[in-house]
Design a protein around this motif. Structure first.
Motif, PDB file in Angstrom:
ATOM      1  N   LYS A  55       0.623  -1.117   0.295  1.00  0.00           N
ATOM      2  CA  LYS A  55      -0.008  -0.189  -0.292  1.00  0.00           C
ATOM      3  C   LYS A  55       1.035   1.810   0.008  1.00  0.00           C
ATOM      4  O   LYS A  55       0.108   1.884   0.233  1.00  0.00           O
ATOM      5  N   MET A  56       2.312   1.214   0.552  1.00  0.00           N
ATOM      6  CA  MET A  56       2.637   2.114   0.112  1.00  0.00           C
ATOM      7  C   MET A  56       3.569   2.435  -1.693  1.00  0.00           C
ATOM      8  O   MET A  56       3.796   3.589  -1.399  1.00  0.00           O
ATOM      9  N   PHE A  57       3.221   1.961  -2.222  1.00  0.00           N
ATOM     10  CA  PHE A  57       3.656   2.218  -3.724  1.00  0.00           C
ATOM     11  C   PHE A  57       2.612   2.586  -4.007  1.00  0.00           C
ATOM     12  O   PHE A  57       1.558   2.767  -4.457  1.00  0.00           O
ATOM     13  N   VAL A  58       2.215   4.273  -3.799  1.00  0.00           N
ATOM     14  CA  VAL A  58       0.844   4.931  -3.809  1.00  0.00           C
ATOM     15  C   VAL A  58       1.756   5.516  -5.449  1.00  0.00           C
ATOM     16  O   VAL A  58       3.182   6.135  -5.292  1.00  0.00           O
ATOM     17  N   ASN A  59       1.245   6.168  -6.696  1.00  0.00           N
ATOM     18  CA  ASN A  59       1.021   6.592  -7.976  1.00  0.00           C
ATOM     19  C   ASN A  59       2.466   5.932  -8.900  1.00  0.00           C
ATOM     20  O   ASN A  59       3.409   6.902  -8.881  1.00  0.00           O
ATOM     21  N   PRO A  60       2.733   4.596  -8.666  1.00  0.00           N
ATOM     22  CA  PRO A  60       3.261   4.264  -9.188  1.00  0.00           C
ATOM     23  C   PRO A  60       4.118   4.582 -10.570  1.00  0.00           C
ATOM     24  O   PRO A  60       2.974   4.583 -11.436  1.00  0.00           O
ATOM     25  N   PRO A  61       4.834   4.364 -10.828  1.00  0.00           N
ATOM     26  CA  PRO A  61       5.394   4.521 -12.289  1.00  0.00           C
ATOM     27  C   PRO A  61       4.880   3.323 -13.136  1.00  0.00           C
ATOM     28  O   PRO A  61       4.180   2.084 -12.671  1.00  0.00           O
ATOM     29  N   ALA A  62       4.165   3.910 -14.630  1.00  0.00           N
ATOM     30  CA  ALA A  62       3.710   2.290 -15.534  1.00  0.00           C
ATOM     31  C   ALA A  62       4.400   1.504 -15.540  1.00  0.00           C
ATOM     32  O   ALA A  62       3.226   0.233 -15.688  1.00  0.00           O
ATOM     33  N   ASN A  63       5.390   1.654 -15.743  1.00  0.00           N
ATOM     34  CA  ASN A  63       6.759   0.142 -16.099  1.00  0.00           C
ATOM     35  C   ASN A  63       6.751  -0.622 -14.587  1.00  0.00           C
ATOM     36  O   ASN A  63       7.984  -1.388 -14.562  1.00  0.00           O
ATOM     37  N   LEU A  64       6.553  -0.258 -13.509  1.00  0.00           N
ATOM     38  CA  LEU A  64       6.288  -1.035 -11.970  1.00  0.00           C
ATOM     39  C   LEU A  64       5.189  -1.286 -11.734  1.00  0.00           C
ATOM     40  O   LEU A  64       3.809  -1.522 -11.656  1.00  0.00           O
ATOM     41  N   THR A  65       5.050  -2.875 -11.761  1.00  0.00           N
ATOM     42  CA  THR A  65       4.910  -3.906 -10.857  1.00  0.00           C
ATOM     43  C   THR A  65       4.268  -4.794  -9.481  1.00  0.00           C
ATOM     44  O   THR A  65       6.119  -4.619  -9.250  1.00  0.00           O
ATOM     45  N   VAL A  66       3.809  -4.407  -8.912  1.00  0.00           N
ATOM     46  CA  VAL A  66       4.574  -4.657  -6.948  1.00  0.00           C
ATOM     47  C   VAL A  66       3.289  -6.150  -7.082  1.00  0.00           C
ATOM     48  O   VAL A  66       2.177  -6.674  -7.621  1.00  0.00           O
ATOM     49  N   PHE A  67       4.399  -6.851  -6.917  1.00  0.00           N
ATOM     50  CA  PHE A  67       3.808  -8.779  -6.200  1.00  0.00           C
ATOM     51  C   PHE A  67       3.733  -8.466  -4.850  1.00  0.00           C
ATOM     52  O   PHE A  67       5.078  -8.839  -4.939  1.00  0.00           O
ATOM     53  N   ALA A  68       2.949  -8.478  -4.620  1.00  0.00           N
ATOM     54  CA  ALA A  68       3.071  -8.665  -2.781  1.00  0.00           C
ATOM     55  C   ALA A  68       2.414 -10.258  -1.908  1.00  0.00           C
ATOM     56  O   ALA A  68       1.279 -10.674  -2.845  1.00  0.00           O
ATOM     57  N   PHE A  69       3.076 -10.572  -1.691  1.00  0.00           N
ATOM     58  CA  PHE A  69       3.136 -11.441  -1.277  1.00  0.00           C
ATOM     59  C   PHE A  69       3.017 -12.103   0.320  1.00  0.00           C
ATOM     60  O   PHE A  69       3.756 -11.411   1.546  1.00  0.00           O
ATOM     61  N   ASP A  70       2.464 -13.161   1.031  1.00  0.00           N
ATOM     62  CA  ASP A  70       2.257 -13.916   2.312  1.00  0.00           C
ATOM     63  C   ASP A  70       3.426 -14.808   2.566  1.00  0.00           C
ATOM     64  O   ASP A  70       3.624 -15.885   1.800  1.00  0.00           O
ATOM     65  N   PRO A  71       4.418 -14.604   3.266  1.00  0.00           N
ATOM     66  CA  PRO A  71       5.895 -15.470   2.594  1.00  0.00           C
ATOM     67  C   PRO A  71       5.450 -16.627   4.201  1.00  0.00           C
ATOM     68  O   PRO A  71       6.187 -17.770   3.896  1.00  0.00           O
ATOM     69  N   ALA A  72       4.586 -17.120   4.812  1.00  0.00           N
ATOM     70  CA  ALA A  72       3.962 -17.967   4.847  1.00  0.00           C
ATOM     71  C   ALA A  72       3.836 -18.816   3.850  1.00  0.00           C
ATOM     72  O   ALA A  72       3.344 -20.337   3.865  1.00  0.00           O
ATOM     73  N   ASP A  73       3.211 -18.814   2.307  1.00  0.00           N
ATOM     74  CA  ASP A  73       2.698 -19.436   1.505  1.00  0.00           C
ATOM     75  C   ASP A  73       4.287 -19.809   1.215  1.00  0.00           C
ATOM     76  O   ASP A  73       3.511 -20.718   0.011  1.00  0.00           O
ATOM     77  N   TYR A  74       5.314 -19.385   1.607  1.00  0.00           N
ATOM     78  CA  TYR A  74       5.839 -20.559   0.538  1.00  0.00           C
ATOM     79  C   TYR A  74       7.310 -20.186   1.961  1.00  0.00           C
ATOM     80  O   TYR A  74       8.253 -19.940   1.668  1.00  0.00           O
ATOM     81  N   GLU A  75       7.558 -20.601   2.846  1.00  0.00           N
ATOM     82  CA  GLU A  75       8.198 -20.875   3.789  1.00  0.00           C
ATOM     83  C   GLU A  75       9.485 -22.148   3.223  1.00  0.00           C
ATOM     84  O   GLU A  75       8.671 -23.392   2.662  1.00  0.00           O
ATOM     85  N   GLY A  76      10.119 -21.900   3.584  1.00  0.00           N
ATOM     86  CA  GLY A  76      11.398 -22.709   3.509  1.00  0.00           C
ATOM     87  C   GLY A  76      11.795 -23.499   2.137  1.00  0.00           C
ATOM     88  O   GLY A  76      11.243 -22.545   1.266  1.00  0.00           O
ATOM     89  N   LEU A  77      13.226 -24.296   1.512  1.00  0.00           N
ATOM     90  CA  LEU A  77      13.546 -23.712   0.297  1.00  0.00           C
ATOM     91  C   LEU A  77      12.619 -24.687  -0.573  1.00  0.00           C
ATOM     92  O   LEU A  77      12.507 -23.878  -1.774  1.00  0.00           O
ATOM     93  N   THR A  78      11.547 -25.327   0.039  1.00  0.00           N
ATOM     94  CA  THR A  78      10.538 -25.483  -1.460  1.00  0.00           C
ATOM     95  C   THR A  78       9.875 -24.726  -1.365  1.00  0.00           C
ATOM     96  O   THR A  78       9.491 -24.385  -2.889  1.00  0.00           O
ATOM     97  N   GLY A  79       9.481 -23.713  -0.274  1.00  0.00           N
ATOM     98  CA  GLY A  79       8.467 -22.909  -0.291  1.00  0.00           C
ATOM     99  C   GLY A  79       9.316 -21.358  -1.751  1.00  0.00           C
ATOM    100  O   GLY A  79       8.442 -20.295  -2.437  1.00  0.00           O
ATOM    101  N   LEU A  80      10.530 -20.942  -1.338  1.00  0.00           N
ATOM    102  CA  LEU A  80      11.207 -20.315  -2.086  1.00  0.00           C
ATOM    103  C   LEU A  80      11.374 -20.723  -3.599  1.00  0.00           C
ATOM    104  O   LEU A  80      10.943 -20.268  -4.198  1.00  0.00           O
ATOM    105  N   LYS A  81      11.076 -22.717  -3.315  1.00  0.00           N
ATOM    106  CA  LYS A  81      11.110 -22.338  -5.179  1.00  0.00           C
ATOM    107  C   LYS A  81       9.712 -22.450  -5.979  1.00  0.00           C
ATOM    108  O   LYS A  81      10.024 -21.879  -6.864  1.00  0.00           O
TER     109      LYS A  81
END
Length: 363
Positions: A55-81
């Motif tokens: 939510k801090m990425f206010v008025n972003p440039p047109a060529n910027l995409t923010v991918f927001a995620f919950d780290p709990a969904d990607y825990e450990g090495l397999t999660g990061l993969k």
């Protein structure tokens, strides 16, 4: 398994930027990221970070995409993969700008290098940090600012250096509806001061009793000033509500439900901010708000001053044990946090008064 691929040219076209935490550190990257986007309009940037940071990425440039995620969904090495594979398939990036350089982002870096992509990681200069904060024989020399280190990552990828950044909002500030949940618009002849008296660690927090005295001085010295108190969490809310109830023209915004975007919008209209070496110091910088920063266990020499910060507005004591920590998370060796307790409330109030004199109210 993601199919191995290689960057097709020396200059990347789609750059994954990784910085997962913390709030203040992510805020520090925005002037660089927005500037990089504008300096490289033909390049797509994907910024991967925790969901509540988005939510801090206010008025972003047109060529910027923010991918927001919950780290709990990607825990450990397999999660990061899985995270890497998901980002790869969704955005097909051809380079990685690692703005974090911690274990989690290094795993992402490893997979990117495996796939033949160019990866540049943040240089944290850890040995110099240790020399600056050690107990004896400190090397009291300013470290290269983090903002410049982030910019180094961009240029090392073969991209143009980040362009200028002023604020997330236009010169007149955010529209009133953006912060309506927090306050009505500023009245003519009125000036606003925002005070964020808390930080994550004790080594960064100005004692509450002294802060209250500084608040009362600011209000008494400036009859046209309205003060907003910023904080989060039950204990902070209780303290700020108490001050809001007992200090005239002072309002606590803690627990109001406005959120990060509304706070940024309000900050774009304040005439002065008082903050610790904390996230709020960096949020204020994103909207060009003049800020008095209070430093204790940490030090501007550590490289974490806010974007556009004026050194003259850094309130601190020159005592031999400072800085003892990069992040303020170490227990005070003296046991009294003199670095903070020794700062006079009048010093803080006078520095705020100086900013207000430089910005007289509109009649």
């Amino acid at each position: 398994m993601a199919q191995a691929r290689r960057a097709t040219s020396d200059k990347p076209r789609r750059v994954l930027v990784t910085r997962f935490s913390a709030l203040g550190d992510v805020a520090m990257t925005l002037p660089v990221v927005y500037g990089a986007c504008r300096a490289n309009p033909g390049v797509a940037f994907i910024f991967a970070t925790r969901r509540h940071m988005a939510k801090m990425f206010v008025n972003p440039p047109a060529n910027l995409t923010v991918f927001a995620f919950d780290p709990a969904d990607y825990e450990g090495l397999t999660g990061l993969k899985r995270l890497y594979d998901h980002l790869s398939s969704k955005f097909d990036f051809d380079a990685v700008a690692d703005f974090h350089s911690v274990l989690r982002t290094r795993v992402i870096d490893w997979y990117a290098r495996r796939d033949g992509l160019k990866v540049v990681s943040l240089d944290k200069s850890r040995s110099h940090r240790r020399a600056l904060t050690r107990r004896h024989n400190k090397v009291l020399v300013p470290l290269r600012p983090m903002l410049e280190r982030y910019a180094d990552v961009i240029t090392a990828l073969g991209l143009h250096a980040p362009g200028p950044f002023v604020s997330l909002f236009p010169p007149e500030g955010a529209p009133a509806e953006r912060y309506a949940i927090l306050s009505e618009p500023k009245r003519r002849g009125e000036r606003w001061v925002a005070v964020a008296p808390f930080a994550k660690y004790s080594g960064k927090i100005y004692p509450a009793g002294l802060m209250e005295k500084a608040l009362r001085m600011i209000v008494e010295d400036n009859p046209d000033v309205r003060v907003f108190l910023l904080g989060a969490g039950a204990s902070e809310e209780a303290q700020l509500d108490k001050w809001g109830a007992t200090i005239e023209r002072t309002t606590s915004l803690a627990g109001n439900g406005g959120g990060l975007a509304a706070e940024l919008a309000l900050l774009s209209h304040v005439d002065a901010v008082v903050a610790m070496d904390s996230a709020n110091m960096h949020l204020a910088a994103l909207v060009g708000a003049p800020t008095v920063s209070i430093w204790g266990a940490t030090h501007p020499y550590c490289g974490f001053s806010a974007f556009g910060a004026d050194e003259a507005n850094a309130v601190q004591l020159a005592i031999e044990c400072r800085p003892c920590s990069i992040f303020g998370n170490k227990t005070c060796r003296r046991g009294d946090y003199l670095c903070l307790a020794g700062i006079s409330p009048r010093t803080v109030a006078d520095r705020v008064n100086s900013l207000l004199r430089a910005n007289p109210p509109k009649k």
